[in-house]
Design a protein around this motif. Sequence first.
Motif, PDB file in Angstrom:
ATOM      1  N   UNK A 173       0.797  -4.120  -9.606  1.00 41.26           N
ATOM      2  CA  UNK A 173       1.472  -2.842  -9.403  1.00 41.26           C
ATOM      3  C   UNK A 173       0.585  -1.844  -8.689  1.00 41.26           C
ATOM      4  N   UNK A 174      -0.611  -1.801  -9.587  1.00 40.54           N
ATOM      5  CA  UNK A 174      -1.629  -0.815  -8.853  1.00 40.54           C
ATOM      6  C   UNK A 174      -1.980  -1.276  -7.490  1.00 40.54           C
ATOM      7  N   UNK A 175      -2.088  -2.667  -7.400  1.00 36.92           N
ATOM      8  CA  UNK A 175      -2.513  -3.077  -6.043  1.00 36.92           C
ATOM      9  C   UNK A 175      -1.425  -2.820  -5.081  1.00 36.92           C
ATOM     10  N   UNK A 176      -0.307  -2.884  -5.417  1.00 33.58           N
ATOM     11  CA  UNK A 176       0.634  -2.353  -4.331  1.00 33.58           C
ATOM     12  C   UNK A 176       0.226  -1.023  -3.785  1.00 33.58           C
ATOM     13  N   UNK A 177      -0.123  -0.070  -4.362  1.00 34.60           N
ATOM     14  CA  UNK A 177      -0.971   1.052  -3.697  1.00 34.60           C
ATOM     15  C   UNK A 177      -1.659   0.743  -2.808  1.00 34.60           C
ATOM     16  N   UNK A 178      -2.768   0.004  -3.506  1.00 30.19           N
ATOM     17  CA  UNK A 178      -4.109  -0.475  -2.557  1.00 30.19           C
ATOM     18  C   UNK A 178      -3.450  -1.372  -1.338  1.00 30.19           C
ATOM     19  N   UNK A 285       2.800  -8.397   4.668  1.00 29.24           N
ATOM     20  CA  UNK A 285       2.657  -9.429   4.116  1.00 29.24           C
ATOM     21  C   UNK A 285       1.499  -9.160   2.974  1.00 29.24           C
ATOM     22  N   UNK A 286       0.524  -8.421   2.861  1.00 31.58           N
ATOM     23  CA  UNK A 286      -0.336  -8.129   1.722  1.00 31.58           C
ATOM     24  C   UNK A 286       0.508  -7.621   0.728  1.00 31.58           C
ATOM     25  N   UNK A 287       1.213  -6.497   1.061  1.00 32.09           N
ATOM     26  CA  UNK A 287       2.304  -5.983  -0.050  1.00 32.09           C
ATOM     27  C   UNK A 287       3.067  -7.216  -0.711  1.00 32.09           C
ATOM     28  N   UNK A 288       3.657  -8.014   0.220  1.00 33.47           N
ATOM     29  CA  UNK A 288       4.446  -9.086  -0.366  1.00 33.47           C
ATOM     30  C   UNK A 288       3.870  -9.950  -1.293  1.00 33.47           C
ATOM     31  N   UNK A 289       2.548 -10.245  -0.868  1.00 35.24           N
ATOM     32  CA  UNK A 289       1.646 -11.043  -1.846  1.00 35.24           C
ATOM     33  C   UNK A 289       1.285 -10.559  -2.976  1.00 35.24           C
ATOM     34  N   UNK A 290       1.092  -9.198  -3.184  1.00 37.69           N
ATOM     35  CA  UNK A 290       0.689  -8.641  -4.363  1.00 37.69           C
ATOM     36  C   UNK A 290       2.002  -8.298  -5.151  1.00 37.69           C
ATOM     37  N   UNK A 291       3.204  -8.151  -4.772  1.00 34.16           N
ATOM     38  CA  UNK A 291       4.503  -7.969  -5.436  1.00 34.16           C
ATOM     39  C   UNK A 291       4.781  -9.412  -5.940  1.00 34.16           C
ATOM     40  N   UNK A 292       4.185 -10.403  -5.252  1.00 28.58           N
ATOM     41  CA  UNK A 292       4.761 -11.791  -6.037  1.00 28.58           C
ATOM     42  C   UNK A 292       3.660 -11.810  -7.418  1.00 28.58           C
ATOM     43  N   UNK A 335      10.922 -14.192   8.415  1.00 35.24           N
ATOM     44  CA  UNK A 335      10.887 -15.166   7.145  1.00 35.24           C
ATOM     45  C   UNK A 335       9.467 -14.986   6.473  1.00 35.24           C
ATOM     46  N   UNK A 336       8.385 -14.605   7.180  1.00 33.82           N
ATOM     47  CA  UNK A 336       7.224 -14.487   6.578  1.00 33.82           C
ATOM     48  C   UNK A 336       6.978 -13.934   5.418  1.00 33.82           C
ATOM     49  N   UNK A 337       7.527 -12.729   5.071  1.00 31.11           N
ATOM     50  CA  UNK A 337       7.251 -12.123   3.826  1.00 31.11           C
ATOM     51  C   UNK A 337       7.711 -13.128   2.520  1.00 31.11           C
ATOM     52  N   UNK A 338       8.996 -13.741   2.736  1.00 35.09           N
ATOM     53  CA  UNK A 338       9.300 -14.799   1.745  1.00 35.09           C
ATOM     54  C   UNK A 338       8.203 -15.877   1.531  1.00 35.09           C
ATOM     55  N   UNK A 339       7.806 -16.333   2.711  1.00 27.59           N
ATOM     56  CA  UNK A 339       6.748 -17.521   2.869  1.00 27.59           C
ATOM     57  C   UNK A 339       5.213 -16.700   1.860  1.00 27.59           C
ATOM     58  N   UNK A 340       4.981 -15.474   1.921  1.00 31.48           N
ATOM     59  CA  UNK A 340       3.831 -14.947   1.331  1.00 31.48           C
ATOM     60  C   UNK A 340       4.438 -14.778  -0.179  1.00 31.48           C
ATOM     61  N   UNK A 341       5.550 -14.321  -0.419  1.00 35.81           N
ATOM     62  CA  UNK A 341       6.156 -13.971  -1.868  1.00 35.81           C
ATOM     63  C   UNK A 341       5.950 -15.595  -2.549  1.00 35.81           C
ATOM     64  N   UNK A 342       6.578 -16.608  -1.854  1.00 31.45           N
ATOM     65  CA  UNK A 342       6.592 -18.143  -2.729  1.00 31.45           C
ATOM     66  C   UNK A 342       4.976 -18.330  -2.762  1.00 31.45           C
ATOM     67  N   UNK A 343       4.034 -18.162  -1.868  1.00 37.18           N
ATOM     68  CA  UNK A 343       2.555 -18.355  -1.933  1.00 37.18           C
ATOM     69  C   UNK A 343       2.028 -17.718  -3.089  1.00 37.18           C
ATOM     70  N   UNK A 344       2.265 -16.369  -3.339  1.00 42.45           N
ATOM     71  CA  UNK A 344       1.696 -15.403  -4.164  1.00 42.45           C
ATOM     72  C   UNK A 344       2.250 -16.001  -5.732  1.00 42.45           C
ATOM     73  N   UNK A 345       3.638 -16.543  -5.683  1.00 41.58           N
ATOM     74  CA  UNK A 345       3.865 -16.966  -7.080  1.00 41.58           C
ATOM     75  C   UNK A 345       3.192 -18.285  -7.408  1.00 41.58           C
ATOM     76  N   UNK A 346       3.106 -19.270  -6.270  1.00 38.73           N
ATOM     77  CA  UNK A 346       2.228 -20.265  -6.534  1.00 38.73           C
ATOM     78  C   UNK A 346       0.908 -20.046  -6.967  1.00 38.73           C
TER      79      UNK A 346
END
Length: 463
Positions: A173-178, A285-292, A335-346
């Motif tokens: 959550x803090x990293x989203x700001x980052x 992409x970075x924001x999506x990865x952190x949101x995951x 599609x790539x935000x979805x890719x990064x979200x799935x990757x971040x969850x994994x």
Amino acid sequence: MTAVNSPSTPSPLSREAYIRRHLRFNVFAFLVDAGGWWLGMSFLSAQTILPYYLRELGAGDILIGLLPSLGALGYMLPQIFVAPMVERRVIQKRAVVQIAWLERIPYGILALLTLWLAKPAPALLIVLAFVCFTAAAFAMGFNTPGYATMLTKSIPADKRGRVWGVAGALGGLIGLMGAYLSRHLLERYGMPLGFALCFLIGFGVLILTVALLIWVREPEAINPPEPPPFREHWAASWRLLRDYPGFRRLLIAEGFIALASMGPAFYTVSAVERFRAGSADVGRFNITLIAASVVGGFLWGFISDHYGNRRTYLVSALFKVAAPLCALLAPVIGWYPVVFFLSGMAGSGCELANFNLLLEYAGETKVASFQGVRGLAVLPAWVLFPLLGGLLARFWGYHAVFAVSLVAGIGSVVMLRFVPDPRHRPVGYSPERSGLLGAPPPPLAKLNPLDAEQEDERVEVET
């Protein structure tokens, strides 16, 4: 700066009482450290910021594939060599904090080097950047057994999932700001100033947040042994693979995870090459990865503490399958935000579950040895597979990388079905049962996934 030490703990009951009495503060300290790690790494992401940084300097696919290989080499190789020293320490925290500060210094140096060399000497900067990445990874490798031992002593097993999960979520959550800030810096200033500011901010956050660990109320080690000759320690450590089949299967599963992890290093550069993604896209992409990591932190922590870390590993491995599949099918950059979200969850789930499973197999006294054996056993996979990914990307394209990652992810799911959960079965280290000091543990050679599932469910019902 004065650190708080534990008193001598003469009995298991008084030791347990000491741990419980200081649990709240210890959880807070580890949360700050882990959350600060997520925040700091939002400016130093190995999946988004660093590959884009290398691409901007002119690095090719093979060099970008080398980035996770060198990280794995530095992180895993030193662990078995420092294990005897770690296991004889009564208190870990002083050494842990001191080495952690050394681990972060290369990022501060890289910020200065980027300002000085990005324009006049980008090729030299690529070389020096890899030196900084490798130095930080080696320092982390030297520190991980001590950090893991300290965590195992200070936080009970049924609380570690929530500690790591909540830390990842809050840090995310803090990293989203980052991430928003890093996106702004890269969009506005680009190379070199934007990247230099990202590295400098990440360095500052990581330096500050780790300092709280020096005040952790860490219990003293239980009868720390005299360090044996290295040859004897080496032989005894490798017998852990023979005596603990569940641990061995866990390492095989991690090998599949390592092969599946070649894909994330190329998601960003794939988007850049295929769809002309720019700095704004990389920021998203970075924001999506952190949101995951925020979503995953709460989810994986809950699953781990309530149902065991093996189940967390299984579910997150399914995300390891979904991410490259989505990248393979992506027709547009949307599609790539979805890719990064799935990757971040994994990534967050596999990291949490693998780390906690290893601690549960090891118990308190053998964390460093299990960490060392694990590091050396899976080192070839984590070093060679990213290089393989770079070769595949260069000669056969990104789709080949993602296809191999997909198959490997399926392999990890299958293998994890054969890994017993030490939370629910007595398969972890015990001096009385270990092949090192007595009779080996009960054999698990005939264990099948249905047996493991049924046994876990039986123990849950009894509990």
